[in-house]
Enzyme design. Structure first.
Site, PDB file in Angstrom:
ATOM      1  N   ASP A 209       0.816  -1.213   0.000  1.00  0.00           N
ATOM      2  CA  ASP A 209       0.000   0.000   0.000  1.00  0.00           C
ATOM      3  C   ASP A 209       0.854   1.270   0.000  1.00  0.00           C
ATOM      4  OD1 ASP A 209      -2.396  -1.351  -0.073  1.00  0.00           O
ATOM      5  OD2 ASP A 209      -2.532  -1.533   2.098  1.00  0.00           O
ATOM      6  N   THR A 253       1.220  -5.053   3.568  1.00  0.00           N
ATOM      7  CA  THR A 253      -0.214  -4.721   3.557  1.00  0.00           C
ATOM      8  C   THR A 253      -0.588  -4.373   2.122  1.00  0.00           C
ATOM      9  OG1 THR A 253       0.370  -2.472   4.182  1.00  0.00           O
ATOM     10  CG2 THR A 253      -0.443  -3.883   5.946  1.00  0.00           C
TER      11      THR A 253
HETATM   12  N1  LIG Z   1      14.007   1.243  -3.202  1.00  0.00           N
HETATM   13  C1  LIG Z   1      13.403   1.594  -2.078  1.00  0.00           C
HETATM   14  N2  LIG Z   1      14.109   1.686  -0.929  1.00  0.00           N
HETATM   15  C2  LIG Z   1      13.491   1.996   0.224  1.00  0.00           C
HETATM   16  N3  LIG Z   1      12.181   2.262   0.344  1.00  0.00           N
HETATM   17  C3  LIG Z   1      11.432   2.195  -0.767  1.00  0.00           C
HETATM   18  C4  LIG Z   1      12.005   1.852  -2.024  1.00  0.00           C
HETATM   19  N4  LIG Z   1      11.007   1.852  -2.948  1.00  0.00           N
HETATM   20  C5  LIG Z   1       9.878   2.186  -2.300  1.00  0.00           C
HETATM   21  N5  LIG Z   1      10.114   2.391  -0.990  1.00  0.00           N
HETATM   22  C6  LIG Z   1       9.189   2.747   0.086  1.00  0.00           C
HETATM   23  O1  LIG Z   1       8.901   1.575   0.849  1.00  0.00           O
HETATM   24  C7  LIG Z   1       7.678   1.786   1.541  1.00  0.00           C
HETATM   25  C8  LIG Z   1       6.981   0.478   1.806  1.00  0.00           C
HETATM   26  O2  LIG Z   1       6.763  -0.148   0.610  1.00  0.00           O
HETATM   27  P1  LIG Z   1       5.572  -1.154   0.290  1.00  0.00           P
HETATM   28  O3  LIG Z   1       4.285  -0.520   0.553  1.00  0.00           O
HETATM   29  O4  LIG Z   1       5.831  -1.627  -1.097  1.00  0.00           O
HETATM   30  O5  LIG Z   1       5.839  -2.365   1.258  1.00  0.00           O
HETATM   31  P2  LIG Z   1       5.179  -2.815   2.628  1.00  0.00           P
HETATM   32  O6  LIG Z   1       6.015  -3.909   3.142  1.00  0.00           O
HETATM   33  O7  LIG Z   1       3.740  -3.152   2.435  1.00  0.00           O
HETATM   34  O8  LIG Z   1       5.275  -1.540   3.467  1.00  0.00           O
HETATM   35  P3  LIG Z   1       5.072  -1.323   5.012  1.00  0.00           P
HETATM   36  O9  LIG Z   1       6.449  -1.381   5.577  1.00  0.00           O
HETATM   37  O10 LIG Z   1       4.467   0.042   5.041  1.00  0.00           O
HETATM   38  O11 LIG Z   1       4.158  -2.405   5.522  1.00  0.00           O
HETATM   39  C9  LIG Z   1       6.870   2.719   0.664  1.00  0.00           C
HETATM   40  O12 LIG Z   1       6.380   3.770   1.439  1.00  0.00           O
HETATM   41  C10 LIG Z   1       7.831   3.208  -0.392  1.00  0.00           C
HETATM   42  O13 LIG Z   1       7.845   4.623  -0.434  1.00  0.00           O
END
Ligand SMILES: Nc1ncnc2c1ncn2[C@@H]1O[C@H](COP(=O)(O)OP(=O)(O)OP(=O)(O)O)[C@@H](O)[C@H]1O
Length: 557
Positions: A209, A253
């Site tokens: 998300d 999520t």
């Molecule tokens: N290459 C990157 N390095 C670090 N962070 C990144 C990168 N690409 C995207 N992000 C950030 O990582 C965050 C989390 O990503 P994502 O929603 O895909 O995974 P998630 O595991 O569901 O997240 P959360 O940790 O919020 O549960 C996003 O807010 C995004 O801005």
């Protein structure tokens, strides 16, 4: 149902059985001629009536010539291989149709069926006829811009894309430019300024998300910039984005994917993208005075959900278990926050948050176009107030939680979601106010999110379907209900302090949880932007929908 002109029909061989195959503009159908043996069909979108099968043309992924070495691979055992060899002598040419097959719990799979023909010309004729029909499906994307967050969820985004999604895009002849992000906000910033969007028919997000939110912000901001709209104005009429967004779930999520597809499964999402599905979606714009803060598509939560998120962010090292721990801690702390909520009810909406009508594929509530004249608010107990755009209702109270659900927010933890009847694209959000109550009552309310009971059926909970709302915190100390002795009662109702830091802002105010991101402002104004974006999805299908059996096609077979 109107009779469809037959485009092509032939007797072909499928799995060593002679079948009559027919193509018209909407379906590909086939029926056994040799035997009418009935087979267990399982759950499928292929209609099977006494050995006849129907696949909708719009759910065909691709058709291609079958390579010779694969012509007989669907045979097991020596006898059947021999029979197959005999058949392949008579029908040495083959073509394979890949189509969508529904399996359990809203999952889709790509299935192949191979038809054997007596001549190369006949095989080519079929391939050409089917491809001609596919080329008429103008909603299908041909070129996509894909962003992969390699660190989302269990860090499997890249692998999921390469192993499960890219081969399907390739089969459907979709060209994809892939960008693996190198930092947070890489995708957002690239979309905002650099990306040459004219080249693409859609943007695909591989991640959770948080990653979806990046794509949302990048695309919406870019669209407003391109059209000269100032998104910092709370009342600006935002321009809908022309590119659709596809979500390949690869995060911890994946609520937006779940709400729009009904499952978190990369293959299903890829197939929805390929067939060119379209699900409009409302977006809330969140402002503080004339400062734009964020966009939200699922949950805006102040108080309980804001506090859970704030606490869980300090425990990121714990992984997903942090949400349980922070949830328990926040529940035990049992804080309430005083403030004023004003909202513009969506009186012309045909649904209401307690009507038990869930948002499903082809939802009539989302498709309903309301008249613009707004009736006066009939809530007598609340003071009303006008701002020129309709009648606002105002509630001043102490709240344990203020939640705005723009979709049901269903997830495995809460299968019905925060607002089970919230809609994806009706231009409203469900504003849920949980007033100060005992800890036990709040527990009862939370518990109802996990069972069949109505979570709004409590005297301290109210829910309104709204188009806009505002919140202003009262600048006073938030207190634990448990510690509400005479002494601290005095403190709780002490005069409003002029500078927030002097009276410990962080304990007098909660934060807003905006789709899983913390907002630094307590005072916000929210406006629902009806159908601002579109997803490559179709909403959750009511049941395993079988294609409507085309009686003319079946009769013709
Ligand atoms: N290459 C990157 N390095 C670090 N962070 C990144 C990168 N690409 C995207 N992000 C950030 O990582 C965050 C989390 O990503 P994502 O929603 O895909 O995974 P998630 O595991 O569901 O997240 P959360 O940790 O919020 O549960 C996003 O807010 C995004 O801005």
């Amino acid at each position: 149902m109107e009779k469809q002109a037959r485009l092509l029909s032939s007797q072909l061989v499928q799995k060593q059985r002679l079948v009559e195959v027919l193509l018209n503009r909407s379906v590909l159908a086939w029926k056994e001629i040799e035997t009418s043996r009935k087979r267990g069909s399982g759950i499928s979108n292929i209609s099977e009536t006494a050995g006849s099968h129907v696949v909708q043309v719009c759910e065909i992924i691709a058709v291609q010539q079958t390579e010779e070495d694969k012509v007989n691979t669907d045979t097991r055992g020596r006898k059947s291989r021999k029979k197959a060899q005999q058949h392949s002598k008579l029908h040495p040419h083959a073509f394979t149709v890949s189509y969508v097959r529904r399996t359990r719990q809203h999952r889709w799979r790509c299935c192949d069926i191979t038809f054997h023909c007596s001549s190369q010309a006949l095989s080519q004729q079929w391939i050409q006829a089917i491809n001609e029909q596919l080329s008429l499906l103008s909603d299908r994307p041909k070129s996509l811009l894909v962003y992969i967050n390699p660190y989302g969820g269990k860090r499997r985004g890249k692998r999921i894309y390469e192993q499960k999604v890219a081969p399907l895009f390739h089969r459907a002849s979709i060209l994809a430019d892939v960008i693996v992000t190198e930092r947070a906000n890489h995708a957002r910033d690239h979309l905002k300024t650099e990306a040459n969007l004219e080249k693409y028919d859609g943007v695909v997000c591989v991640g959770g998300d948080g990653m979806f939110s990046e794509i949302l912000h990048g695309l919406v901001t870019r669209t407003q910039t391109d059209h000269g709209v100032d998104q910092s104005q709370p009342d600006a009429d935002l321009v809908p984005c022309s590119l659709r967004i596809g979500i390949i779930p690869a995060g911890s999520t994946d609520c937006v994917c779940f709400a729009s597809v009904g499952t978190n499964d990369p293959v299903t999402s890829a197939l929805h993208i390929i067939v060119g599905d379209c699900q409009p979606m409302d977006v809330c714009s969140v402002h503080n005075s004339n400062t734009f803060l964020r966009y939200s598509v699922s949950l805006l939560g102040y108080g309980f959900y804001g506090d859970v998120l704030t606490d869980s962010e300090r425990k990121r090292w714990m992984g997903p278990a942090r949400y349980d721990l922070s949830g328990a801690k926040t529940f035990l702390t049992h804080k309430y926050y005083e403030g004023t909520v004003s909202f513009l009810p969506a009186e012309d909406n045909v649904g209401n948050p307690r009507d038990k009508l869930q948002c499903r594929s082809g939802c009539c509530i989302c498709q309903y176009k309301p008249q613009l004249d707004e009736k006066p608010c009939e809530m007598s107990k609340e003071k009303s107030d006008k701002d020129g755009s309709g009648r606002w209702c105002v509630i001043r109270d102490k709240f344990i939680a203020i939640n705005a659900a723009s979709m049901s927010c269903a997830c495995p933890r809460s299968p019905k979601g925060l607002s089970p009847s919230a809609h994806l694209a009706d231009g409203t959000t469900d504003l849920i106010l949980v007033r100060k109550c005992s800890r036990l009552d709040f527990f009862r309310h939370l518990l109802r999110h996990t069972n069949k009971d109505d979570q709004f059926d409590h005297s301290f909970v109210e829910v309104h379907r709204v188009r806009k709302f505002r919140f202003h915190p009262k600048q006073q100390e938030a207190v634990s209900l448990e510690d509400l002795s005479e002494t601290n009662k005095k403190m709780a109702f002490s005069p409003i302090c002029s500078t927030p830091p002097a009276c410990n802002y962080s304990s007098t105010h909660s934060s807003w949880n905006c789709d899983g991101e913390i907002l630094p402002h307590a005072a916000i104004q929210v406006s629902v932007q009806c159908q601002l974006i579109r997803l490559f999805a179709r909403g959750i299908e009511e049941q395993q929908q079988s294609v409507c059996e085309d009686p003319y096609t079946l009769a013709a077979l």
